[in-house]
Design an enzyme around this catalytic site. Structure first.
Site, PDB file in Angstrom:
ATOM      1  N   TYR A 198       0.831  -1.209   0.000  1.00 15.34           N
ATOM      2  CA  TYR A 198       0.000   0.000   0.000  1.00 15.34           C
ATOM      3  C   TYR A 198       0.868   1.263   0.000  1.00 15.34           C
ATOM      4  O   TYR A 198       0.591   2.226  -0.723  1.00 15.34           O
ATOM      5  CB  TYR A 198      -0.897  -0.044   1.234  1.00 15.34           C
ATOM      6  CG  TYR A 198      -1.913   1.057   1.350  1.00 15.34           C
ATOM      7  CD1 TYR A 198      -3.034   1.097   0.528  1.00 15.34           C
ATOM      8  CD2 TYR A 198      -1.769   2.047   2.319  1.00 15.34           C
ATOM      9  CE1 TYR A 198      -3.986   2.106   0.667  1.00 15.34           C
ATOM     10  CE2 TYR A 198      -2.714   3.046   2.473  1.00 15.34           C
ATOM     11  CZ  TYR A 198      -3.816   3.074   1.632  1.00 15.34           C
ATOM     12  OH  TYR A 198      -4.754   4.071   1.788  1.00 15.34           O
TER      13      TYR A 198
ATOM     14  N   LYS B 218       0.809   4.067  -2.906  1.00 17.04           N
ATOM     15  CA  LYS B 218       0.410   5.442  -2.603  1.00 17.04           C
ATOM     16  C   LYS B 218       1.539   6.445  -2.854  1.00 17.04           C
ATOM     17  O   LYS B 218       1.284   7.590  -3.245  1.00 17.04           O
ATOM     18  CB  LYS B 218      -0.084   5.521  -1.158  1.00 17.04           C
ATOM     19  CG  LYS B 218      -1.442   4.870  -0.936  1.00 17.04           C
ATOM     20  CD  LYS B 218      -2.492   5.433  -1.867  1.00 17.04           C
ATOM     21  CE  LYS B 218      -3.888   5.015  -1.484  1.00 17.04           C
ATOM     22  NZ  LYS B 218      -4.907   5.522  -2.454  1.00 17.04           N
TER      23      LYS B 218
END
Length: 304
Positions: free
Chosen positions: A165, A169
């Protein structure tokens, strides 16, 4: 219909729930016609359900707005093209893209599987690219447009069990910056938002200690709707001149993040060897090293 984005057409991925729904609803309330994209998957990316997208569209229409739904997966480039075509067929143009869709596969790195990695990258980063590329030509031709991408302090700062993640991101930050640089000549803007909000993305955070429980309670006041005003503003013509930036919403607080730049330097006229680096680098740079912190270490006060 009047409003700060009146007459514009917006596409919101992950628009069926949480932050995406809040953004889609406010875009419509402020005069935009909205394409709500959501496959209705679980938090981990499993399953399909047309319900969330259709429910958001129904809510927009009930409030007097215009919207259509799409349940196509943004992981496939051809689907991104079809989503944009649907927007143009229904509303004649596209002006705003909100890249919000995402999934989670949290696991400590030494146990992270390839699918844990690739599926998260696929939805967040590849999906954001696919949608951005699909609207880019239209933005160029009409000499206007705004991208709003969702990044995260998990990527900008850090968190446990989220290497996939975090990479996605932080990659979105680079994607946004690259779009901003390449498309500024066409009056196209691209910005990131790092949202703090109580959604199903963070509902799974364990709360065992009293401090953790207190922190969760503070988080719960940060509703998804708190993110929407900034997203809508960045999509509007009022935000002209703001591009390539990273902003954040934390309840009633708005932050502007810095971006990586050199902060310290050492040099030797005679060049470097590993031994010379050992003699100088650590002492010279140690005070300026970025600490190994998590987002909650940096944002360690209750939201205002």
């Amino acid at each position: 219909m009047t409003g700060i984005v009146a007459g514009k057409v917006a596409i919101v991925t992950g628009g069926g729930r949480g932050i995406g729904r809040g953004i889609a609803m406010l875009l419509a309330a402020e005069g935009a016609r909205v394409v709500v994209c959501d496959i209705g998957a679980s938090l981990e990316g499993a399953g399909l359900d047309a319900g969330p997208a259709q429910e958001t569209v129904a809510a927009i229409k009930e409030a007097g707005g215009e919207a259509i739904a799409s349940t196509l997966s943004i992981v496939e480039p051809k689907n991104a093209e079809l989503i944009v075509k649907a927007a143009i067929d229904a509303f004649g143009r596209v002006d705003i893209l909100v890249n919000n869709a995402g999934i989670l596969r949290d696991v400590i790195f030494h146990k992270m599987s390839w699918s844990d990695w690739s599926d998260v990258i696929g939805v967040h980063l590849n999906g954001s690219f696919n949608m951005s590329r699909a609207v880019a030509s239209h933005f160029r031709e009409q000499n206007s447009g705004s991208f709003v991408h969702m990044t995260s302090t998990s990527g900008l700062v850090g968190n446990f069990g989220q290497a996939n993640y975090m990479a996605a991101k932080l990659g979105i930050m680079g994607l946004s910056r690259g779009i901003a640089l390449d498309m500024v000549r066409f009056n196209v803007r691209s910005n990131c938002i790092a949202p703090f909000a109580w959604t199903r993305m963070i509902e799974s955070i364990p709360a065992q200690t009293e401090d953790e429980k207190r922190r969760i309670k503070a988080f719960q006041q940060m509703t998804p709707e708190k993110i929407a005003p900034l997203a809508v503003y960045l999509g509007s013509d009022a935000a002209t001149g703001i591009t390539g930036q990273i902003l954040s919403v934390r309840n009633n607080e708005i932050y502007l993040f810095n971006q990586p730049r050199p902060i310290q330097t050492i040099h030797r006229a005679d060049g470097w060897t590993p031994q010379k680096l050992d003699a100088q680098l650590k002492d010279a740079f140690a005070a300026s090293f970025t600490p190994l912190e998590r987002s909650e270490d940096v944002f360690n006060w209750d939201p205002i």
